[in-house]
Design a protein around this motif. Structure first.
Motif, PDB file in Angstrom:
ATOM      1  N   GLY A  35       0.804  -1.147  -0.049  1.00  0.00           N
ATOM      2  CA  GLY A  35       0.002   0.142  -0.018  1.00  0.00           C
ATOM      3  C   GLY A  35       0.779   1.335  -0.039  1.00  0.00           C
ATOM      4  N   GLN A  36       2.139   1.058   0.027  1.00  0.00           N
ATOM      5  CA  GLN A  36       3.101   2.327  -0.120  1.00  0.00           C
ATOM      6  C   GLN A  36       3.906   2.329  -0.977  1.00  0.00           C
ATOM      7  N   GLY A  37       4.360   3.405  -1.348  1.00  0.00           N
ATOM      8  CA  GLY A  37       5.381   3.554  -2.692  1.00  0.00           C
ATOM      9  C   GLY A  37       6.865   3.591  -2.159  1.00  0.00           C
ATOM     10  N   GLY A  38       7.918   3.733  -2.784  1.00  0.00           N
ATOM     11  CA  GLY A  38       9.289   4.107  -2.207  1.00  0.00           C
ATOM     12  C   GLY A  38       9.462   5.394  -2.045  1.00  0.00           C
ATOM     13  N   CYS A  39      10.533   5.793  -1.697  1.00  0.00           N
ATOM     14  CA  CYS A  39      11.044   7.098  -1.512  1.00  0.00           C
ATOM     15  C   CYS A  39      12.693   7.086  -1.552  1.00  0.00           C
TER      16      CYS A  39
END
Length: 73
Positions: A35-39
């Motif tokens: 549910g989250q993207g990378g950074c």
């Protein structure tokens, strides 16, 4: 907000292209989770000093300079 899918390289070129006389240093800030993207943080050095920018991966696998919206639920 609707965005156009952009590669990380394309976004770095757009925002930092003129400053990339020296190689950029790319550091992963946090890994992709459900549910989250990378950074990533991109650092470049130039005549006026060092510049760092953060780039965020979105659910469509594109990259933006703003983080993806949090899903409430």
């Amino acid at each position: 907000m609707q965005t156009t899918r952009v590669s990380l390289r394309g976004l770095i070129d757009k925002w930092l292209g003129a400053r990339l006389a020296a190689p950029a240093r790319i550091t992963r800030v946090r890994g992709a989770r459900a549910g989250q993207g990378g950074c990533v943080r991109v650092e470049v050095s130039g005549p006026s000093g060092q510049l760092s920018m953060f780039f965020f991966r979105h659910g469509d696998c594109g990259w933006c300079v703003f983080p993806p919206a949090l899903n409430a639920g």
